[in-house]
Design an enzyme around this catalytic site. Structure first.
Site, short mmCIF file in Angstrom:
data_model
loop_
_atom_site.label_atom_id
_atom_site.label_comp_id
_atom_site.label_asym_id
_atom_site.label_seq_id
_atom_site.Cartn_x
_atom_site.Cartn_y
_atom_site.Cartn_z
CE LYS A 1 0.15 -8.75 30.17
NZ LYS A 1 1.15 -7.78 30.17
N GLY B 1 -1.39 3.10 27.70
CA GLY B 1 -0.37 2.65 26.90
C GLY B 1 -0.75 3.20 25.59
CB SER B 2 0.51 1.99 22.30
OG SER B 2 -0.28 0.65 22.11
N GLY C 1 -2.65 -0.87 21.60
CA GLY C 1 -2.93 -1.89 22.70
C GLY C 1 -4.18 -1.47 23.29
N GLY C 2 -4.63 -0.07 23.39
CA GLY C 2 -5.85 0.30 24.05
C GLY C 2 -7.34 -0.16 23.21
CD GLU D 1 -3.15 8.21 28.90
OE1 GLU D 1 -2.87 7.86 27.68
OE2 GLU D 1 -2.30 8.42 29.71
CB CYS E 1 0.07 10.58 28.19
SG CYS E 1 0.54 8.83 28.96
CD GLU F 1 1.50 9.37 21.83
OE1 GLU F 1 0.59 8.60 21.91
OE2 GLU F 1 2.27 9.90 23.11
#
Lengths: 516, 516
Positions: free
Chosen positions: B176, B233-234, B237-238, B257, B294, B380
């Protein structure tokens, strides 16, 4: 012991719970004494807090020290002598000889892990010298909750494979005893506590909690200081822990072995060659230990003509002895499972006789169409029954194999010609199971370096793990890497000189050499 | 291309979606053409079905064949030349030189995995000869969904580390694309498709899907034929993918991650010795790539006197250039994150100037008490800002370290005396991060055998994995064992003669020898 049994929290016998429960002797059909106290929320918290405090010391022990601890546990279990075997037999209904064998398995497992961590290469040290200098090693996760199994009161319980692997890795353990054998669990936990004392391990490296309600296990599973859960038991129990652990604010891994139907495929050539012998061997595997193994062959599949094989099965099943199961609940589930299969249209091929307190071996049959239309028919019925599926030719056999859920094991019986003709079946089954067996039976799980006791969902979670064999240790570890560390801060496994003499991956090459 | 961009499903360009989206140039502040079509549910299904069909062939390729495929992808990416770099720069706002470096990183990663699987020992073959004969190997999981990252349009995207590791393992991939760089993704996917054709890989070994809505990703994540998900990603999202994947009827692993604040501890001795230099280096690490890593140092901690260091930081921060971020959404989140910190009581130590379309570097400060009372302050803020915490002495420093959440990295700056005095800090931080750095900065992740790019929740899930380095391959594998298999059914890695000449664990001993 006349007082109700206590929790063993570090070196303290804690008896705060007012709620008690008793184990039941399936052979004598009577409740056993003493009763045991259900752990309170406060006691559960204290055990995990103590385990977390102990972890800060225990993680710094070296392999030799932890090996001494594991060996002392093994010695302590042996020293419990007949008391342990008799207690386990009373609580589980398992025969003495079976339990003596299980005790050997348990102590051998502990010693195998002791050997592994004494040798030391298991940490998978990886060193890339360069800019930056990066060095990786496996480190223990923290506090592991171990849930004992009903069907192996020794080998998959208090000092069983999960505890042995977790302690070997450097994790501390809070064990939730299976309520079917609290006294057995208590004896083994006392041996662990004594071994910890003898070998200078920190208090709380191991604690034992009792509980017959779901609440105890759930309270343990949500504790914020827990790092992982290991479980052997039913799909329902494992799934409940998985759901809890993955929905925590900080999710933790659950290594749940939730059972399997372990399909056995009998190919035409071998059935023709020795159908009768295979039938006899299959029934032995099926009814061993009253069918109470995760690897019990609960499903078997044939295609083409199989006269002598099926005739022998049907002839012999009725004469097989019924046996007492581990608990009244397990017996009840077995009988209900068979009833549901019949209701859903399975045909009974044969069933042994037994009294109301015993599980009678049984063989049932469904078609491929029934199996594919209703996958629940192929779910595990824990006990000495197996479901036959007769495929019309190899294509239907392959379709059925492809439709199977994840399994601990999958087995094929065939002549060389059979196997060469059905290489595609091996190919399909490799995607379904953690262990593939040719011309054997799935019961009996060897404890060694190569064993995989695990498999795709719903057999276990995650599929990438094993709960038997030395590779089981990796469930309780994670990798960490040290970048540009001065020598004096590196663990011995990662120091240039390789003081432990272990195998390491140096810039991508396996070596036991020191670094220049 | 004037028509809206399509999905690349196997060898077909599929243009069924009516909904389209456009990438945005953060430098030029304009929407880019062409637009791209959002994948439909039907297209998502077709890509996964094709990947599952391709898996049955692709899993049987040997290491050399897959290595040729990976190398052809690398060559194809190089052959894209300036078009790729210019497109990626337009879509991401990243400078050309940065993207040239990222392209090298991407092709090097592909070649590193090619070398790994050509050599072949990575499969961890384990053989226990005896009764039974048991042989274990790692096998690929199946179809992997890879979610591309916003901040590395090449190295953590379409042909990035996750795809390279999954393809190397023998998994097929449905990627994706990140909606911030669809055209870059399209170019790389075409290179993969071409490489697959050149090297004889099955159609569907790789497909690319586009989508700017959450629905695309969620539809992909619930597909029953999917075996694993990889995401960079964020946290938001994860976590959404993790929740979806763990609640499926058949749960699958998610390797997400999700970022980190990467605490950097500056100890007193070294601050005294070279506080000014460290301040300059710290600001370089902080603002490199407009802080969009990251591993960006979002938190730094001192105790005791630190005059020159803090003075230099405060003096220099205001003069640092602002920079354009990857997307307007990321810039907006950065400014909101800083606003929330100020609102929650963080003191602004200094901030650069910039226009409204750019992110200005900033330094803020809170106390240990604030950090422990409100852990959200240490979450973060993606971009070029860092939060300073001033501890009153080592005990407060240790308390703060112990209260930290899971991290990708943790760094300590210290003289030998500092480090020896604070060995306890290393000990605490080892439980918090996947990578520990001494006297360096966390930005810059070497791609080698020993790297760990992962860490305890919320940095990644699960902690036992890495998304950078050769060990990343194990995320997409599970062990299977073959019991009592005839030689003609064993994979070459497990055959007695060791035809591939790989390292194996023979009855517990590492060896390249053949078995007698």
């Amino acid at each position: 012991m006349h007082e109700p049994g206590s929790q063993l929290i570090g070196n303290t016998d804690s008896a705060e719970g007012q709620q008690t429960f008793q184990a039941f002797s399936p052979q004598r059909q009577e409740w056993l004494t003493p009763s045991f106290r259900e752990a309170t929320a406060e006691e559960i918290n204290r055990a995990v807090m103590l385990a977390a405090a102990a972890f800060s010391t225990y993680k710094k022990t070296d392999g030799a020290q932890r090996a001494a601890f594991l060996r002392a546990i093994a010695d302590g279990i042996v020293a419990l002598g007949d008391e342990l075997i008799n207690t386990a037999s009373a609580e589980s209904g398992l025969p003495l000889m079976r339990l003596q064998g299980e005790r050997d398995r348990t102590t051998n497992q502990l010693r195998l892990f002791a050997d592994l961590i004494t040798e030391g290469s298991w940490v998978n040290a990886r060193i890339d010298k360069g800019a930056p200098d990066v060095r990786q090693i496996q480190i223990p996760l923290g506090v592991v909750a171990v849930f004992g199994a009903s069907n192996f009161p020794l080998a998959f319980s208090v000092a069983g494979g999960d505890t042995a692997a977790a302690l070997a890795a450097g994790c501390t353990v809070v064990c939730k005893a299976h309520p079917a054998h609290p006294h057995t669990s208590h004896l083994v936990a006392e041996a662990i506590r004594k071994a910890a004392g003898q070998t200078g391990m920190p208090e709380g490296v191991f604690s034992l909690l009792h509980g017959a309600t779901i609440a105890t296990g759930q309270q343990l599973a949500v504790h914020p200081l827990l790092s992982a859960i290991a479980f052997t038991g039913s799909f329902k129990g494992g799934k409940a822990l998985y759901d809890t652990a993955t929905r925590r604010a900080v999710p933790i891994p659950v290594f749940a072995e939730m059972g399997s139907v372990n399909p056995v495929f009998f190919l035409p050539g071998i059935l023709k060659e020795k159908g009768e012998t295979l039938a006899t061997q299959f029934l032995q595997s099926l009814t061993m230990g009253v069918g109470q193994f995760c690897t019990n062959p609960g499903l078997f599949i044939t295609h083409a003509e199989n006269g002598a094989f099926m005739d022998t099965l049907q002839k012999n099943i009725a004469a097989l002895p019924a046996g007492c199961m581990l608990t009244p609940g397990i017996l009840d589930a077995y009988n209900k499972g068979l009833g549901q299969l019949r209701q859903a249209g399975a045909q009974v091929l044969g069933k042994a006789e037994g009294n109301a307190h015993e599980a009678a071996p049984a063989l049932l049959q469904i078609s491929v169409q029934q199996a594919i239309a209703n996958p629940a028919l192929c779910h595990e019925v824990f006990g000495p029954s197996s479901l036959h599926i007769r495929a019309n030719g190899p294509q239907e056999l392959y379709s059925l194999a492809a439709a199977l859920e994840g399994q601990l094991t999958a087995t094929i019986h065939g002549t060389e010609e059979d196997l060469r003709q059905h290489a595609g079946l091996v190919d399909i089954l490799r995607e379904k199971a953690g262990r593939l067996v040719i011309n054997g039976f799935p019961t009996g799980v060897a404890v060694n370096h190569a064993m995989v006791h695990g498999g795709p969902w719903p057999a276990t979670t995650p599929a990438a793990g094993t709960s038997v064999g030395t590779a089981a240790i990796y469930r309780f570890c994670r990798p960490v890497c040290y970048q540009d560390f001065p020598a004096y801060l590196l663990p011995p496994e990662l120091q240039d000189g390789n003081p432990l003499g272990i195998w390491r991956l140096l810039n991508g090459q396996f070596s036991k050499e020191a670094l220049q």
